[in-house]
Design an enzyme around this catalytic site. Structure first.
Site, PDB file in Angstrom:
ATOM      1  N   ASP A 266      -6.142   2.997   9.885  1.00  0.00           N
ATOM      2  CA  ASP A 266      -7.591   2.855  10.012  1.00  0.00           C
ATOM      3  C   ASP A 266      -7.872   2.576  11.500  1.00  0.00           C
ATOM      4  OD1 ASP A 266     -10.019   1.604   7.943  1.00  0.00           O
ATOM      5  OD2 ASP A 266      -9.905   0.715   9.920  1.00  0.00           O
TER       6      ASP A 266
ATOM      7  N   GLY B 124       0.786  -1.242   0.000  1.00  0.00           N
ATOM      8  CA  GLY B 124       0.000   0.000   0.000  1.00  0.00           C
ATOM      9  C   GLY B 124       0.807   1.275   0.000  1.00  0.00           C
TER      10      GLY B 124
ATOM     11  N   PHE C 127     -14.042   3.779   2.524  1.00  0.00           N
ATOM     12  CA  PHE C 127     -13.050   2.926   1.876  1.00  0.00           C
ATOM     13  C   PHE C 127     -12.533   3.608   0.608  1.00  0.00           C
ATOM     14  CE2 PHE C 127     -11.433  -0.494  -0.750  1.00  0.00           C
ATOM     15  CZ  PHE C 127     -10.605  -1.113   0.163  1.00  0.00           C
ATOM     16  N   ILE C 128     -11.204   3.723   0.523  1.00  0.00           N
ATOM     17  CA  ILE C 128     -10.598   4.411  -0.623  1.00  0.00           C
ATOM     18  C   ILE C 128      -9.637   3.487  -1.396  1.00  0.00           C
ATOM     19  CG2 ILE C 128     -10.794   6.718   0.425  1.00  0.00           C
ATOM     20  CD1 ILE C 128      -7.792   6.506   1.142  1.00  0.00           C
TER      21      ILE C 128
ATOM     22  N   GLU D 186       3.348   4.268   6.442  1.00  0.00           N
ATOM     23  CA  GLU D 186       2.082   3.607   6.163  1.00  0.00           C
ATOM     24  C   GLU D 186       1.281   4.456   5.180  1.00  0.00           C
ATOM     25  OE1 GLU D 186       0.496   1.129   5.891  1.00  0.00           O
ATOM     26  OE2 GLU D 186      -0.012   0.058   7.709  1.00  0.00           O
ATOM     27  N   ASP D 187       0.516   3.785   4.331  1.00  0.00           N
ATOM     28  CA  ASP D 187      -0.374   4.504   3.420  1.00  0.00           C
ATOM     29  C   ASP D 187      -1.530   5.121   4.206  1.00  0.00           C
ATOM     30  OD1 ASP D 187      -1.339   1.978   4.077  1.00  0.00           O
ATOM     31  OD2 ASP D 187      -1.905   1.428   2.048  1.00  0.00           O
TER      32      ASP D 187
ATOM     33  N   LYS E 119      -7.810   7.635   9.546  1.00  0.00           N
ATOM     34  CA  LYS E 119      -9.274   7.686   9.734  1.00  0.00           C
ATOM     35  C   LYS E 119      -9.514   7.858  11.239  1.00  0.00           C
ATOM     36  CE  LYS E 119     -10.222   4.431   5.926  1.00  0.00           C
ATOM     37  NZ  LYS E 119     -10.723   3.076   5.598  1.00  0.00           N
TER      38      LYS E 119
ATOM     39  N   ASP F 292      -5.364  -0.448  -2.399  1.00  0.00           N
ATOM     40  CA  ASP F 292      -6.067  -1.397  -3.262  1.00  0.00           C
ATOM     41  C   ASP F 292      -7.427  -1.817  -2.736  1.00  0.00           C
ATOM     42  OD1 ASP F 292      -4.832  -2.867  -1.051  1.00  0.00           O
ATOM     43  OD2 ASP F 292      -5.554  -4.656  -2.080  1.00  0.00           O
TER      44      ASP F 292
ATOM     45  N   ARG G 162      -4.306  -0.011  -7.286  1.00  0.00           N
ATOM     46  CA  ARG G 162      -3.081   0.615  -6.755  1.00  0.00           C
ATOM     47  C   ARG G 162      -2.453   1.593  -7.745  1.00  0.00           C
ATOM     48  NH1 ARG G 162      -1.753  -2.241  -2.149  1.00  0.00           N
ATOM     49  NH2 ARG G 162      -1.987  -4.497  -2.177  1.00  0.00           N
TER      50      ARG G 162
HETATM   51  P1  IMP Z   1      -5.661  -0.933  10.335  1.00  0.00           P
HETATM   52  O1  IMP Z   1      -4.807  -2.064  10.806  1.00  0.00           O
HETATM   53  O2  IMP Z   1      -7.119  -1.154  10.637  1.00  0.00           O
HETATM   54  O3  IMP Z   1      -5.176   0.411  10.831  1.00  0.00           O
HETATM   55  O4  IMP Z   1      -5.603  -0.934   8.757  1.00  0.00           O
HETATM   56  C1  IMP Z   1      -4.475  -0.473   8.093  1.00  0.00           C
HETATM   57  C2  IMP Z   1      -4.235  -1.180   6.785  1.00  0.00           C
HETATM   58  O5  IMP Z   1      -5.450  -1.558   6.161  1.00  0.00           O
HETATM   59  C3  IMP Z   1      -3.536  -0.220   5.826  1.00  0.00           C
HETATM   60  O6  IMP Z   1      -2.159  -0.479   5.820  1.00  0.00           O
HETATM   61  C4  IMP Z   1      -4.176  -0.535   4.496  1.00  0.00           C
HETATM   62  O7  IMP Z   1      -3.387  -1.479   3.820  1.00  0.00           O
HETATM   63  C5  IMP Z   1      -5.503  -1.135   4.820  1.00  0.00           C
HETATM   64  N1  IMP Z   1      -6.580  -0.124   4.676  1.00  0.00           N
HETATM   65  C6  IMP Z   1      -7.183   0.582   5.661  1.00  0.00           C
HETATM   66  N2  IMP Z   1      -8.124   1.393   5.161  1.00  0.00           N
HETATM   67  C7  IMP Z   1      -8.104   1.215   3.822  1.00  0.00           C
HETATM   68  C8  IMP Z   1      -8.852   1.806   2.733  1.00  0.00           C
HETATM   69  O8  IMP Z   1      -9.739   2.664   2.891  1.00  0.00           O
HETATM   70  N3  IMP Z   1      -8.526   1.347   1.490  1.00  0.00           N
HETATM   71  C9  IMP Z   1      -7.564   0.405   1.259  1.00  0.00           C
HETATM   72  N4  IMP Z   1      -6.846  -0.159   2.238  1.00  0.00           N
HETATM   73  C10 IMP Z   1      -7.123   0.244   3.510  1.00  0.00           C
HETATM   74 MG    MG Z   2      -1.076  -1.057   3.994  1.00  0.00          MG
END
Ligand code: IMP
Ligand code: MG
Length: 189
Positions: free
Chosen positions: A118, A60, A167-168, A114-115, A146, A174, A180
């Site tokens: 969430d 990502g 969701f983006i 990190e991209d 987020k 992706d 991507r």
């Molecule tokens: P977390 O562990 O819930 O913070 O999620 C983080 C990971 O989930 C990121 O590194 C992304 O790869 C993926 N992710 C979270 N939100 C999105 C989104 O809106 N689109 C695509 N990938 C996401």
């Molecule tokens: Mg990621």
């Protein structure tokens, strides 16, 4: 920018590349402010040992890391690691290490790229993993956050921009491995 169709879903324009570029400029400015040392001398052997590791979380953050890297004005070592926690458009809550860390980080400062953060599950687990592997310090850097769903279980050192809980895709992000390559970021319609 127009609608895009990926698998079974429709995505609409959300953040154009020009805005993404400004977001990355602001992250780079902060990192340069914290890590730039006017005395940096690339020829001195000690510079390499002191240099922080810029850790790209694959796949990502591949485009974010690339854009950030070229804006950094201090010696830095690039490394990568592949993690995954998402299936489709939702987080599974379980962080899987799909490819190991590409370098030894013992005694080093690691800047995680990190991209998007969430829930924070990935970044919290990753920070602990890196400290267990012997990192001296771990700085967390994310292009997007987020805040509505972030668990707040760790401090984020560098945040490019905040977005709503939607969701983006695009600019490295992706939907089941597709999207991507989009230059701009799109949101689920
Ligand atoms: P977390 O562990 O819930 O913070 O999620 C983080 C990971 O989930 C990121 O590194 C992304 O790869 C993926 N992710 C979270 N939100 C999105 C989104 O809106 N689109 C695509 N990938 C996401
Ligand atoms: Mg990621």
């Amino acid at each position: 920018m127009d609608k895009v169709y990926i698998h079974d879903k429709v995505f609409v324009p959300f953040i154009p590349f020009e805005k993404i570029s400004q977001i990355i400029d602001s992250v780079a400015d902060k990192l340069n402010g914290d890590f730039c040392d006017a005395d940096h001398d690339y020829a001195r052997p000690s510079e390499k040992e002191d240099a922080p590791v810029l850790l790209c979380i694959l796949h990502g953050s591949i485009l974010f890391t690339g854009e950030l890297l070229k804006r950094l004005n201090f010696p830095v070592e690039l490394a990568s690691m592949k993690l995954s926690s998402y299936v489709g458009t939702t987080s599974t809550g379980v962080v899987k290490e799909k490819a190991p860390l590409s370098t030894d980080i013992t005694g080093k400062t690691v800047i995680v790229c990190e991209d998007i953060v969430d829930t924070g599950t990935t970044i919290v687990a990753l920070k602990q993993k890196l400290l267990d592997k012997g990192a001296k310090d771990v700085k967390l850097c994310t292009m997007l956050l987020k805040p509505e769903v972030f668990c707040n279980r760790c401090e984020l050192d560098y945040v490019g921009a905040e977005i709503p809980n939607r969701f983006i895709v695009g600019f490295g992000l992706d939907y089941d491995e597709y999207g991507r390559n989009l230059k701009d970021i799109y949101v689920l319609e």
